[in-house]
Motif scaffolding. Structure first.
Motif, PDB file in Angstrom:
ATOM      1  N   TYR A  15       0.853  -1.185   0.000  1.00 25.46           N
ATOM      2  CA  TYR A  15       0.000   0.000   0.000  1.00 25.46           C
ATOM      3  C   TYR A  15       0.891   1.237   0.000  1.00 25.46           C
ATOM      4  N   LEU A  16       0.885   1.973  -1.108  1.00 20.88           N
ATOM      5  CA  LEU A  16       1.641   3.219  -1.187  1.00 20.88           C
ATOM      6  C   LEU A  16       0.906   4.304  -0.399  1.00 20.88           C
ATOM      7  N   PRO A  17       1.602   5.399  -0.055  1.00 19.35           N
ATOM      8  CA  PRO A  17       0.960   6.434   0.775  1.00 19.35           C
ATOM      9  C   PRO A  17      -0.372   6.944   0.251  1.00 19.35           C
ATOM     10  N   ALA A  18      -0.503   7.086  -1.076  1.00 22.25           N
ATOM     11  CA  ALA A  18      -1.739   7.634  -1.637  1.00 22.25           C
ATOM     12  C   ALA A  18      -2.949   6.756  -1.325  1.00 22.25           C
ATOM     13  N   ARG A  23      -6.843   4.638   3.665  1.00 26.42           N
ATOM     14  CA  ARG A  23      -7.082   3.360   4.355  1.00 26.42           C
ATOM     15  C   ARG A  23      -7.065   3.571   5.865  1.00 26.42           C
ATOM     16  N   GLU A  24      -6.055   4.286   6.346  1.00 28.60           N
ATOM     17  CA  GLU A  24      -5.984   4.587   7.778  1.00 28.60           C
ATOM     18  C   GLU A  24      -7.165   5.440   8.223  1.00 28.60           C
ATOM     19  N   GLN A  25      -7.552   6.398   7.375  1.00 28.03           N
ATOM     20  CA  GLN A  25      -8.676   7.263   7.728  1.00 28.03           C
ATOM     21  C   GLN A  25      -9.974   6.470   7.820  1.00 28.03           C
ATOM     22  N   MET A  26     -10.147   5.479   6.923  1.00 22.35           N
ATOM     23  CA  MET A  26     -11.327   4.628   6.987  1.00 22.35           C
ATOM     24  C   MET A  26     -11.350   3.821   8.279  1.00 22.35           C
ATOM     25  N   MET A  27     -10.185   3.343   8.707  1.00 21.57           N
ATOM     26  CA  MET A  27     -10.118   2.627   9.982  1.00 21.57           C
ATOM     27  C   MET A  27     -10.540   3.538  11.134  1.00 21.57           C
ATOM     28  N   GLN A  28     -10.082   4.788  11.084  1.00 25.63           N
ATOM     29  CA  GLN A  28     -10.451   5.720  12.151  1.00 25.63           C
ATOM     30  C   GLN A  28     -11.940   6.037  12.106  1.00 25.63           C
ATOM     31  N   THR A  29     -12.481   6.163  10.904  1.00 20.39           N
ATOM     32  CA  THR A  29     -13.921   6.390  10.770  1.00 20.39           C
ATOM     33  C   THR A  29     -14.698   5.221  11.354  1.00 20.39           C
ATOM     34  N   ALA A  30     -14.217   3.995  11.091  1.00 17.99           N
ATOM     35  CA  ALA A  30     -14.877   2.809  11.657  1.00 17.99           C
ATOM     36  C   ALA A  30     -14.808   2.835  13.182  1.00 17.99           C
ATOM     37  N   ARG A  31     -13.631   3.163  13.723  1.00 18.73           N
ATOM     38  CA  ARG A  31     -13.499   3.241  15.188  1.00 18.73           C
ATOM     39  C   ARG A  31     -14.487   4.250  15.776  1.00 18.73           C
ATOM     40  N   ASP A  32     -14.526   5.422  15.165  1.00 18.69           N
ATOM     41  CA  ASP A  32     -15.407   6.478  15.676  1.00 18.69           C
ATOM     42  C   ASP A  32     -16.875   6.036  15.620  1.00 18.69           C
ATOM     43  N   LEU A 324     -16.865  -4.953   8.067  1.00 19.41           N
ATOM     44  CA  LEU A 324     -16.565  -4.127   6.896  1.00 19.41           C
ATOM     45  C   LEU A 324     -15.306  -4.678   6.247  1.00 19.41           C
ATOM     46  N   GLY A 325     -15.410  -5.059   4.976  1.00 20.68           N
ATOM     47  CA  GLY A 325     -14.238  -5.513   4.227  1.00 20.68           C
ATOM     48  C   GLY A 325     -13.458  -4.302   3.744  1.00 20.68           C
ATOM     49  N   LEU A 326     -12.548  -3.834   4.578  1.00 18.88           N
ATOM     50  CA  LEU A 326     -11.870  -2.566   4.333  1.00 18.88           C
ATOM     51  C   LEU A 326     -11.160  -2.542   2.983  1.00 18.88           C
TER      52      LEU A 326
END
Length: 464
Positions: A15-18, A23-32, A324-326
């Motif tokens: 997974y390149l930064p773009a 991807r990380e933001q989606m994980m945080q959205t799921a946590r929230d 959720l299949g991230l």
């Protein structure tokens, strides 16, 4: 000595930064989202005793388990989902946790399946589950969580398909085929992939039911229409079987409860054809598809599993949840071109082309970070053109330029890359307020502009 070819295994990806930033933001959205419903985080080991994992999903998942003997000679496997480890976890710790227990778990899982579009052998699941209650409220809440989660990620056009396996169980009971439910469900799960004729053939061959019985199962599965129409047809199709009637009543409560929870009717579909391929589901099941890319499959699935923990404990621990299949969802967002184009988590670059002001650049960056603005200082004193090219390629929103003249005059230049606009802004280390305000204004305008590729002022990807 020959060089080793840099490559990844089939079914695995880098997974390149773009891509990794959203991807990380989606994980945080799921946590929230999960936390907003009262779900608490847990974690479990990647490796489990093989007996914990095998025989819990389906014959297919058993074949897909990565398994080996560890250095102690123990048969172990890598988890293929997060639900089976949860059942073991609950059986082991429920005395401390109490019921109902609501948990979420975001972690990678591994399946040795055939890779295809949006499907990898290593992928992240974002699970939420409630353990220890049979209440229909928990089922309704699961639908509400799925809806809110997809909305929070940024989707509007998606469909949550809902079914209750109990309805099919009742139909099979009517024919005296209750013991055939697992092979029938496994065949039915392939209906959309292989079609009616081949599904009918497989049911008769694998489940060993006759053609008339297979016709009845498929008639149930192909019951279609709006929710109220489906609910009206089901009693007649199932011939009033009491088990099926109980399943229909619960499905009705879930549908109406989901509407009361704010889930739009246009996103809900009562689909009695969905079966889910995992054997541990016992009641309501969910699948969520993107209206603009249905061919990628379900991006958020789950259901009720009331007997899974019974393999590890005598205490009855019914469960309900979804996953959720991230990475599948991320692949869909890539295909739909919904990901921001920036490849930096910091929206601002401070250029560096004057050796004598190195410490000034560092102090300026520290002030801006203290104000909540992500900032990167270019490490080398290259020509300004090269640094601006780097900023454009990485997707920075704005660039600060400050050479000897600017420092002498207590100011700097703030360049907005998308508009090519340059503004002179007052700045001193003692009073950075004017620069902070100017940057925040630029970032705010960029985040709300059509087609923005910028990062937000907190360093999050645009569109997150």
């Amino acid at each position: 000595m020959s060089l080793i070819q840099p490559r990844t295994l089939k079914g695995f990806r880098d997974y390149l930064p773009a891509v990794m930033m959203p991807r990380e933001q989606m994980m945080q959205t799921a946590r929230d989202t999960f936390r907003s419903f009262g779900f608490a985080p847990i974690d479990t080991p990647v490796l489990e005793y093989l007996e914990i994992l095998s025989g819990k999903g389906s014959d297919e998942t058993d074949r897909q388990i990565y398994r080996f003997q560890d250095n102690g000679g123990r048969d172990v496997g890598m988890r293929f989902d997060l639900t089976v480890p949860l059942a073991r976890f609950a059986a082991q710790h429920i005395g401390t946790l109490g019921t109902p227990f609501k948990r979420y778990h975001i972690a990678p899982v591994w399946r040795g399946e055939n890779p295809q579009a949006g499907r990898y052998r290593e992928f992240v699941q974002c699970d939420f589950d409630t353990i220890g209650t049979l209440s229909v409220l928990a089922d309704i809440e699961a639908v509400a969580v799925i809806n809110q989660l997809l909305e929070a990620i940024g989707f509007d056009r998606f469909t949550i398909s809902v079914n209750n396996r109990t309805i099919l169980t009742g139909l099979l009971d009517q024919f005296g085929l209750a013991d055939k439910s697992v092979p029938v469900l496994r065949s039915l799960d392939k209906l959309t992939k292989i079609g009616r004729e081949k599904t009918h053939e497989e049911m008769c061959r694998v489940a060993e039911i006759d053609a008339a019985q297979a016709d009845a199962v498929l008639a149930l599965a192909q019951c279609d229409g709006d929710a109220e129409s489906v609910l009206a047809q089901l009693p007649e199709i199932t011939s009033g079987n009491p088990i099926a009637a109980e399943g229909i009543q619960r499905l009705t409560e879930i549908y109406r409860g989901a509407l009361a929870s704010g889930v739009p009717a246009r996103r809900l579909k009562l689909d009695v054809s969905i079966a889910r391929g995992l054997d541990y589901y016992t009641g309501v099941i969910f699948e969520t598809t993107l209206d603009d890319l249905p061919e990628i499959g379900s991006v958020c699935s789950g259901g009720r599993y009331d007997n899974l923990a019974g393999l590890y404990t005598k205490q009855h621990l019914p469960g309900i949840g979804a996953s959720l299949g991230l990475d599948r969802l991320l692949a869909a967002m890539e295909q739909l071109k919904l990901l921001p184009e920036a490849s930096t988590p910091a929206p601002l670059l401070i250029t560096n082309f004057d050796h004598s002001h190195r410490d000034d650049y560092l102090q300026m960056a520290a002030h801006l970070r203290a104000a909540g603005i992500g900032v990167e200082v270019y490490p080398d004193t290259k020509k300004l053109g090269a640094q601006l090219k780097y900023a454009d390629r990485r997707g920075f929103t704005a660039v600060i330029v400050a050479g000897g003249n600017e420092w002498d005059e207590n100011r700097c230049q703030l360049k907005t890359l998308a508009t090519k606009e340059t503004t002179d802004v007052a700045y001193t280390h003692q009073d950075p307020a004017a620069l902070v305000a100017a940057i925040q204004s630029v970032l705010s305008a960029s985040a709300t502009s059509p087609g923005s590729r910028s990062a937000a002022a907190d360093g999050s990807p645009a569109g997150s």
